[in-house]
Every structure is written in structure tokens, then in C-alpha cells.
Design a protein around this motif. Structure first.
Motif, mmCIF file in Angstrom:
data_model
loop_
_atom_site.group_PDB
_atom_site.id
_atom_site.type_symbol
_atom_site.label_atom_id
_atom_site.label_comp_id
_atom_site.label_asym_id
_atom_site.label_seq_id
_atom_site.Cartn_x
_atom_site.Cartn_y
_atom_site.Cartn_z
ATOM 1 N N VAL A 302 0.834 -1.207 0.000
ATOM 2 C CA VAL A 302 0.000 0.000 0.000
ATOM 3 C C VAL A 302 0.868 1.257 0.000
ATOM 4 N N ALA A 303 1.930 1.251 0.802
ATOM 5 C CA ALA A 303 2.813 2.424 0.857
ATOM 6 C C ALA A 303 3.428 2.707 -0.510
ATOM 7 N N CYS A 304 3.865 1.651 -1.195
ATOM 8 C CA CYS A 304 4.498 1.845 -2.501
ATOM 9 C C CYS A 304 3.475 2.222 -3.565
ATOM 10 N N LEU A 305 2.326 1.558 -3.574
ATOM 11 C CA LEU A 305 1.288 1.921 -4.535
ATOM 12 C C LEU A 305 0.890 3.379 -4.376
ATOM 13 N N THR A 306 0.720 3.799 -3.131
ATOM 14 C CA THR A 306 0.292 5.174 -2.865
ATOM 15 C C THR A 306 1.356 6.181 -3.283
#
Length: 469
Positions: A302-306
Motif C-alpha cells: 500500500v505504501a508503494c502503490l500510494t
């Protein structure tokens, strides 16, 4: 720090743990065990190099970014705006769909799913396909519905993972799985530089360049708004983070090194950790580490996608943030289904290109005031490092390895992928001389280092970017 809120020790620790949680991805668990397995009784040599690139550079990147204004775009633009654009595109792609996203999915599958379901239920390609689709859809859902869930999960995961790791390490010390063996290839010769380049694979130093902006906003949310206050708080949190990362990697290297007698030599670190947990704690150990790796994995995804979708939405505002989330998630999903080993091998050329360039930027930012911030120094050092980094990337792809090593045998450490260091230094020195001859003025950044702007919504960011365009 006039105007800044004073944080209590507990609040400072909480910030440090939050930053640590950003780096505590599932991928962090798979590299040090393999170093430990192969280096055995000599693991301290390659682990010294590993900790420099996998941990020490994280702190240096944090310091460099606070000095550069808080974003990697600002730092890279000291070379040239066009270079900043190209470097950041490659960096964010590596942090997202080309490497970190598929690596995270594959690692979670290897540690959380395969050991729990067993070989009979994980034969063939379909189990990985089904899991990766579910895992990716969950990541997309959380990325499309921003909330504090990921932060909360991260804060919970950090102490849980720490306690679990302590239990496993203590158990491995009380009842070792086996003895440390003599080093085997590739750690028989050139172990330090091999460990140094192995630390590239964690991506933590490059991730620090990307996650810094998000963390600085968290600091501002605590009532710290001055440049000096943000820099000092960021540095203190960074110290907590690198101590945690160092203990994590050293512990995992020991587990890997002491596990050879019991589990043999698997071909990836995910299997090492899963089987070590099974050997030390039985099936409950497999369940425990599987759950934690799943949670750390989804947090990382999620951190990387965001972060990556947010960056691309700013650079290419005609495509919405949500569309970029889906695009990057889909690409990462496809790559993940080639398997963990394939993902790691395919990403090597990108990492061997980006890490020297990233390390050069970090070091130059730290030394900026000593050469007056002259652009020529940044350009010269980047050309020197980049020229050899391109050759390292070619070698990492498996092409012309012997030919290149023979042709550049005169360059120290070239065969061990450290040949870029001396050309970077020479390039910087030449750049400084050229800058002085041309009369390039020194730049005093200390009086006007900007700090990233207040957070805004993705829609407003896209509109702002569109207006600028």
C-alpha cells in the motif's frame, strides 16, 4: 527551535517506530539470511558491507533529504531538471511495479502461504496466481480508500514483529539449529564488496528518498514546522530506524548461518526464514511468522502503490491517481507471477544502475557546502558514477560479464560492482575544477532550504500540476 512543539520521549519513539515500520517490509527478511547461509562463520565481513548500503545509507539519505528540502526531485535537480525527471521515473518504477511490488507479493507467498498450505496445495502456477490477485486487490482497495489504517497497522506490526523475531533469535541461541560453516561462493573472496552490493537489494536507501516526504508530513502533524526542527526530528527518528534495521539484519543473518545443518541451502531467503521458524518453533512458528509477513507485506504494498501513483499523478495529471494505482498494481501482479527468484534476478540491472546514482546524490548533498553547491560537481560525479553503473547493469543482466571484467580489470573493484566509486570521485573533482575555471558561483543553501509544502489532496495536486503544465 522556536515555534516547534516539544515532543516527549514516547512521542519521539513513536515517530521512530513509524519510520521503521515504513522500511519493515516483507522483502527486508529475505536477503540477510542468504548472506548468513553462504558466508557462515565469516558472515561479519559481508554483513559489514551489507549494513553500509542496507542500513547506513538510509540514515545518510534521511540527512541528505532534510538538507535538500525534503524531496528526491529537489535533490536530483541539482544535477539537471531533465536528469531529475528521468532518475525519479526510474526510481519510482523500481520502488513500485518493476521490483518492490512484485517482490513483496512473491515474498509473502513464499513465507505466508506455501509453508502453511504445504507442497500438495501449492503445486503448479495457480496457487500463486490466485494469491497474488487477492493480495493485489486488497492493496488496491486500501490505496484507493486512504485512511489511517496502514499507519495503525504499521505501528502495531513493528512491536509484534520485533517480539516474534526476538523469540526466534533467542530460541536459535539457546538451541542452535546447527553450527556455522566455512564461507562458500560467492563469499570466499571479495566478501565485503559482495555484501556491500547485496545491500542494494533491500532498496531501503532508495526507499528513503521516496518515503521521506510522507514522513516529513507526519512530523509536521506533530506540531514541528521549522526547517531546523523537522531536520532534527527526522534525524533522531532515523537513528531509531537504522538501529532497528541493523539489529533485524544481523539477527536474520545469524538465523540463516545457523540453519544450514537443519534445512540445507534453499534458493531464496523466504524459504530460509519459513523453514527456520518451523524448525525452531514448529507449526505455530510458521503461522506466527506467516501472519506478520503478510501484514508487513500489505503495508509495504500500500505504501508503494500510494507513493508511486501519487508521483505519477503529479507528473502526468491527465491520468488520475486511481488509474495509476490500477496500472502499477496490474504490472506488479503480472511480474510477481514469474516467481520470487525471477523477480529478484530481473530487477538486478535496475538496482545496479540506480544505487550508485542514488549514493552519489546522497554523498554530494552531505558535502554540498564544502564545494559551494556548484552544479558542475554534481554533473561530473554523476557522469563518472553513471558510466560505470551502466556497465554494472549490463553485467547484472548476465551479458558480456567476462568481457567487461577483463576490459576494465584496471579499474579497482570493477569485477565486484564497486568500480563506480573512483570515477564518481574523479568526476566530482574535475567538475569542481571546471566550475571554478568557469566562475560558477558558490551557492549558500543554508538560508533558504525549503521544506515540502503542506499536504493536499490528489485531485488538487493534479489540478495544480495541470495549471503548471
Amino acid at each position: 527551535m522556536t515555534g516547534d512543539r516539544k515532543l516527549s520521549p514516547f512521542q519521539m519513539l513513536a515517530l521512530g517506530l513509524l519510520l521503521f515500520a515504513m522500511f519493515l517490509g516483507a522483502g527486508n527478511t529475505i536477503f540477510a539470511p542468504m548472506v548468513g547461509q553462504a558466508a557462515g562463520s565469516e558472515m561479519w565481513i559481508p554483513m559489514s558491507g551489507f549494513l553500509i548500503t542496507g542500513v547506513g545509507l538510509v540514515l545518510l539519505a534521511i540527512v541528505a533529504l532534510t538538507m535538500a528540502g525534503g524531496t528526491v526531485e529537489q535533490l536530483a535537480s541539482r544535477v539537471h531538471p531533465v536528469y531529475s525527471f528521468v532518475f525519479c521515473i526510474l526510481l519510482f518504477l523500481a520502488l513500485g511495479p518493476l521490483y518492490v511490488n512484485p517482490r513483496t507479493t512473491s515474498v509473502v507467498y513464499e513465507i505466508s502461504v506455501k509453508p502453511i498450505l504445504g507442497p500438495e496445495l501449492t503445486q503448479g502456477a495457480w496457487p500463486l496466481i490466485i494469491f497474488s490477485v487477492i493480495f493485489t486487490l486488497l492493496g488496491v482497495y486500501l490505496s484507493l480508500t486512504p485512511s489511517k489504517l496502514v499507519d495503525r497497522v504499521g505501528k502495531v506490526i513493528t512491536p509484534i514483529f520485533s517480539v516474534l523475531l526476538i523469540i526466534i533469535v533467542v530460541k536459535s541461541l539457546i538451541t542452535p539449529m546447527g553450527e556455522l560453516h566455512p564461507a562458500v561462493d560467492p563469499y570466499k573472496n571479495g566478501a565485503f564488496i559482495k555484501g556491500f552490493t547485496e545491500g542494494y537489494l533491500t532498496m531501503d536507501a532508495l526507499a528513503a528518498l521516496v518515503f521521506a516526504g510522507v514522513f516529513i508530513q507526519s512530523i509536521r502533524g506533530q506540531g514541528i514546522t521549522t526547517r531546523k526542527g523537522i531536520s532534527f526530528t527526522f534525524l533522531k527518528a532515523g537513528v531509531i530506524t537504522v538501529v532497528g534495521l541493523a539489529l533485524l539484519h544481523i539477527s536474520l543473518a545469524w538465523i540463516g548461518g545457523s540453519s544450514v545443518d537443519s534445512i540445507g541451502r534453499p534458493d531464496n531467503g523466504g524459504t530460509v526464514i519459513a523453514e527456520a521458524a518451523r524448525t525452531l518453533l514448529g507449526y505455530p512458528g510458521v503461522l506466527m511468522i506467516g501472519i506478520v509477513i503478510f501484514l508487513t507485506g500489505i503495508t509495504t504494498l500500500v505504501a508503494c502503490l500510494t507513493a508511486v501513483a501519487d508521483y505519477f499523478a503529479k507528473q502526468f495529471p491527465k491520468v488520475s491517481y486511481k488509474a495509476w494505482v490500477w496500472i502499477h498494481a496490474t504490472v506488479g501482479l503480472v511480474i510477481a507471477n514469474f516467481g520470487l527468484q525471477a523477480v529478484l534476478s530481473a530487477a538486478l540491472p535496475i538496482l545496479f544502475l540506480l544505487y550508485p546514482l542514488g549514493m552519489t546524490l546522497i554523498v554530494l548533498a552531505l558535502l554540498d557546502r564544502f564545494f559551494g553547491g556548484r552544479r558542475a560537481v554534481y554533473v561530473g560525479a554523476t557522469i563518472g558514477a553513471g558510466a560505470i553503473a551502466i556497465l554494472d547493469a549490463v553485467k547484472a543482466s548476465g551479458n558480456f560479464v567476462d568481457e567487461l571484467n577483463e576490459s576494465f580489470s584496471w579499474l579497482p573493484m570493477f569485477a565486484d560492482n564497486g568500480g563506480w566509486i573512483i570515477p564518481a570521485i574523479l568526476g566530482g573533482v574535475i567538475g569542481y575544477a571546471v566550475g571554478r575555471v568557469r566562475g560558477e558561483p558558490a551557492i549558500d543553501r543554508t538560508a533558504h532550504i525549503p521544506v515540502i509544502d503542506e499536504p493536499v489532496t490528489h485531485k488538487s495536486e493534479a489540478r495544480a500540476s495541470s495549471r503548471k503544465a
